[in-house]
Design a protein around this motif. Structure first.
Motif, PDB file in Angstrom:
ATOM      1  N   PRO A  91     -11.239  -3.660  34.512  1.00  0.00           N
ATOM      2  CA  PRO A  91     -12.215  -3.900  35.265  1.00  0.00           C
ATOM      3  C   PRO A  91     -12.354  -4.168  36.505  1.00  0.00           C
ATOM      4  O   PRO A  91     -11.370  -4.989  37.013  1.00  0.00           O
ATOM      5  CB  PRO A  91     -13.017  -4.793  34.359  1.00  0.00           C
ATOM      6  N   THR A  92     -13.373  -4.046  37.485  1.00  0.00           N
ATOM      7  CA  THR A  92     -13.374  -4.382  38.987  1.00  0.00           C
ATOM      8  C   THR A  92     -13.887  -5.678  39.023  1.00  0.00           C
ATOM      9  O   THR A  92     -14.507  -6.277  38.447  1.00  0.00           O
ATOM     10  CB  THR A  92     -13.825  -3.310  39.716  1.00  0.00           C
ATOM     11  N   GLU A  93     -13.527  -6.310  40.176  1.00  0.00           N
ATOM     12  CA  GLU A  93     -14.336  -7.610  40.837  1.00  0.00           C
ATOM     13  C   GLU A  93     -15.917  -7.422  40.415  1.00  0.00           C
ATOM     14  O   GLU A  93     -16.486  -8.377  39.762  1.00  0.00           O
ATOM     15  CB  GLU A  93     -13.821  -7.878  42.146  1.00  0.00           C
ATOM     16  N   GLN A  94     -16.359  -6.230  40.753  1.00  0.00           N
ATOM     17  CA  GLN A  94     -17.834  -6.099  40.948  1.00  0.00           C
ATOM     18  C   GLN A  94     -18.224  -6.063  39.552  1.00  0.00           C
ATOM     19  O   GLN A  94     -19.287  -6.580  39.209  1.00  0.00           O
ATOM     20  CB  GLN A  94     -18.251  -4.910  41.694  1.00  0.00           C
ATOM     21  N   GLU A  95     -17.681  -5.133  38.793  1.00  0.00           N
ATOM     22  CA  GLU A  95     -17.985  -5.287  37.325  1.00  0.00           C
ATOM     23  C   GLU A  95     -18.028  -6.528  36.416  1.00  0.00           C
ATOM     24  O   GLU A  95     -18.636  -6.750  35.706  1.00  0.00           O
ATOM     25  CB  GLU A  95     -16.968  -4.307  36.518  1.00  0.00           C
ATOM     26  N   VAL A  96     -17.086  -7.534  36.934  1.00  0.00           N
ATOM     27  CA  VAL A  96     -16.594  -8.780  36.259  1.00  0.00           C
ATOM     28  C   VAL A  96     -18.022  -9.739  36.781  1.00  0.00           C
ATOM     29  O   VAL A  96     -18.742 -10.493  35.832  1.00  0.00           O
ATOM     30  CB  VAL A  96     -15.490  -9.511  36.585  1.00  0.00           C
ATOM     31  N   ARG A  97     -18.270  -9.568  38.088  1.00  0.00           N
ATOM     32  CA  ARG A  97     -19.293 -10.566  38.590  1.00  0.00           C
ATOM     33  C   ARG A  97     -20.591 -10.141  38.219  1.00  0.00           C
ATOM     34  O   ARG A  97     -21.395 -10.746  37.777  1.00  0.00           O
ATOM     35  CB  ARG A  97     -19.320 -10.131  40.461  1.00  0.00           C
ATOM     36  N   PHE A  98     -20.925  -8.604  37.929  1.00  0.00           N
ATOM     37  CA  PHE A  98     -22.153  -8.481  37.529  1.00  0.00           C
ATOM     38  C   PHE A  98     -22.350  -7.981  36.115  1.00  0.00           C
ATOM     39  O   PHE A  98     -22.806  -6.905  35.560  1.00  0.00           O
ATOM     40  CB  PHE A  98     -22.642  -7.278  38.309  1.00  0.00           C
ATOM     41  N   ARG A  99     -21.412  -8.592  35.188  1.00  0.00           N
ATOM     42  CA  ARG A  99     -21.414  -8.240  33.835  1.00  0.00           C
ATOM     43  C   ARG A  99     -22.941  -8.563  33.232  1.00  0.00           C
ATOM     44  O   ARG A  99     -23.720  -9.408  33.712  1.00  0.00           O
ATOM     45  CB  ARG A  99     -20.223  -8.966  33.119  1.00  0.00           C
ATOM     46  N   PRO A 100     -22.960  -8.186  32.189  1.00  0.00           N
ATOM     47  CA  PRO A 100     -24.520  -8.407  31.323  1.00  0.00           C
ATOM     48  C   PRO A 100     -24.641  -9.888  31.178  1.00  0.00           C
ATOM     49  O   PRO A 100     -23.638 -10.556  30.639  1.00  0.00           O
ATOM     50  CB  PRO A 100     -24.354  -7.731  30.139  1.00  0.00           C
TER      51      PRO A 100
END
Length: 618
Positions: A545-554
């Protein structure tokens, strides 16, 4: 200090090397202003500081621990005020597996020495604080940790230098003006500043840190306690049998640990006042924002609660100030109190740190905790890490990172990060053929203490090799730092990965939850995703996962949405070894993700599961 004394504190080889590299440490007056250098400086010789010192020493690193008191664990010489810890000392589990037993040992630090398990220091389920002081003293002495006692660090700042590991050195100055320089600063000072609410009349309040602990001083008194955490209820428990009554006032409703599944909330050992309140035996519990109230003192020395807006500037006498009962004769706090006690918890001491370190930068917890990343590194200063209780902002009211049984594992994670960053030592891992994947996961979810205690915070990571023929197994990685896994660990995640985590059900924890409702447990594998109690959850990702995906996780998810997810159904015995209920569904999930037949798993599982760990260090 003579050479023999210095060698005792610093270690002779390290001392000679330091003298050779840094002439400032030789007895040359002209160079006395140059600070003594260490690669690693640890502030505080409490449990977290000693745990980090242990890992640094085992790795052969250049370090020193600074402690203001004459011995380790000075916090426990005074707190809890009534001398009883609420950390479990479960000495018997029926198991011989040392790693499993740490799941229920909330006091031991990690080491290679089986003598340094807390079970040898107390027979009590809830031990005395003095036992912890004795334990920490032995931990430091037997392992020969390098601690400078009676050394109070009064100021910490930065000195930019491109030769330094992180582009700057940390400069520490003690109470005598002696300066020390280090490349990495590890702050393990805990929370030491009493949390105070500023309201009119707060000067009449006794603080938890200085109040009397002798019940005789409260005989026949009316007592008001401000707060609703364990320190407040611990105080109430001590005087419950001698007071006229105890009223407890706090901003929000009481949070019971067995409802929130957070060990920092109110524990059953302290909740006697809840009985006397609900069974109408004079004691009571109320909610109000303390900043809206005021306390005034009458001519008899009694204290009254009123509203702040009733006060006129400079007039604090109850004989002159209107009281709420003047308008509402049913006002709950209309009685006079003999004592008002503040039990509002603790904050981090930011005072010794230069603003250039940027340890605090706003936010809900900015007053209580330093600002840190998921890796426990300061967001404001590279190379500054916060350990132990002070690092709890990462999992506050979620997991056990503020307590020994949790932060002993987060400290180890920080050490592994430092080993990779500064010494090129990759994160420990084991390699296995893909047919052993299910067995490796089953073994860890059944015995690993780090996963169990730091649920939803630390996770095991399986890195798949090309064509999924084999895998690397990494233990206890900070989940929210998953996007930086390659940088932090030195391992490659190019062919997919699994993340193994422990979780409670999504809607099972909270101060308003009925955790004893009928049919609260799930027993059927097809309903495993509805499991409420702590259970293993496995995430599969085709790509890191990318930084963006981790930050904006559900919302409510510890990780981004995966390619596939599997819940191992909760088990009353926390024993996930049932061939049909636990192992077969896991094997089928892994096969679907990998498009591989793993049936030879059954040959590998007994061998792996029979391994009994004798060390809890790793």
């Amino acid at each position: 200090m003579g050479l023999s004394a210095a060698a005792l504190l610093w270690g002779l080889p390290g001392l000679l090397l330091t003298i050779a590299l840094h002439p400032a440490l030789s007895p040359c007056p002209a160079q006395a202003s140059v600070p003594a250098h260490r690669d690693y400086c640890v502030l505080g010789a409490g449990p977290a500081g000693l745990q980090m010192a242990y890992f640094l020493q085992r790795a052969g690193r250049d370090y020193a621990v600074f402690e203001r008191a004459p011995g380790p664990g000075s916090f426990f010489t005074r707190y809890p005020r009534h001398g009883k810890l609420i950390s479990i000392n479960k000495r018997y589990t029926g198991k011989a597996n040392a790693e499993f037993n740490l799941r229920h040992d909330w006091n031991s630090l990690l080491s290679h020495d089986p003598r340094l398990l807390f079970r040898h220091y107390s027979n009590a389920y809830f031990p005395d604080a003095g036992d912890m002081v004795r334990y920490l003293g032995d931990f430091a002495d037997r392992l020969g940790l390098h601690v400078l006692y009676n050394t109070t660090i009064a100021h910490v700042t930065l000195n930019k230098d491109q030769r330094a590991w992180n582009g700057h050195y940390f400069i520490l100055t003690d109470q005598k003006g002696q300066a020390y320089q280090c490349s990495v600063l590890l702050v393990a000072t805990g929370l030491s500043v009493p949390n105070q609410v500023d309201f009119p009349g707060s000067e009449y309040v006794d603080g938890y840190e200085s109040m009397s602990v002798d019940p005789k001083d409260f005989v026949g008194q009316n007592v008001l306690i401000l707060g609703r955490g364990n320190s407040a209820f611990e105080t109430a428990e001590n005087i419950l049998g001698v007071t006229n009554f105890i009223h407890m006032l706090s901003r929000s409703r009481v949070r019971l640990s067995w409802a929130t599944h957070y060990v920092g909330d109110l524990r059953a050992i302290n909740n006697g006042l809840l009985d006397t309140y609900q069974l109408k035996s004079l004691d009571g519990l109320l909610e109000s924002d303390l900043t809206d109230l005021a306390i005034v003192k009458d001519h008899e020395g009694k204290f009254h609660v009123t509203l702040k807006f009733f006060l006129e500037e400079g007039n604090r006498s109850a004989d002159a100030v209107p009281l709420p009962q003047d308008d509402n004769d049913n006002f709950a706090l209309r009685v006079a109190y003999d004592r008002v006690i503040r039990c509002l918890g603790w904050n981090f001491d930011f005072s010794i740190f230069s603003k250039s370190l940027r340890l605090s930068a706003g936010g809900e917890l900015s007053k209580k905790y330093p600002l840190v990343k998921a890796s426990y590194e300061s967001k404001g200063s590279r190379g500054l890490f916060v350990l132990g209780t002070a690092s709890h902002s990462v999992d506050y009211r979620k997991s056990a990172g503020g307590f020994i049984h949790g932060f002993r594992y987060t400290v180890r994670a920080v050490h592994r990060l430092l080993e990779q960053r500064h010494h090129g030592v990759t994160w420990p891992s084991t390699e296995h053929p893909i047919t052993q994947l299910a067995s490796a996961i089953i073994r860890r979810v059944n015995e690993a203490s780090g996963l169990y205690q730091m649920f939803s915070v630390l996770a095991d990571v399986v890195l798949l090799e090309e064509n999924a023929t084999a895998f690397e197994y990494l233990e206890e990685f900070p989940m929210q730092a998953l996007a930086q896994l390659e940088t932090i660990t030195g391992r490659r995640a190019r062919h997919g990965l699994f993340v193994i985590n422990m979780e409670y059900g999504r809607n099972f924890s909270g101060p308003d939850k009925d955790v004893f409702f009928h049919d609260r447990s799930v027993g059927h594998t097809e309903d495993a995703w509805l499991s409420n109690f702590l259970h293993p959850v496995i995430y599969y990702y085709r790509h890191l996962p990318t930084e963006q995906e981790v930050r904006f996780r559900p919302a409510g998810w510890p990780l981004p949405r995966p390619t596939a997810i599997h819940h191992i159904v909760e088990d009353f015995l926390t024993d996930w070894t049932a061939p049909v209920g636990h192992i077969l569904p896991l094997r089928r999930f892994l096969e679907n993700c990998l498009d591989t037949d793993l049936r030879s798993f059954y040959a590998g599982y007994p061998l792996l599961s029979s391994v009994q760990r004798t060390s809890v260090e790793q």
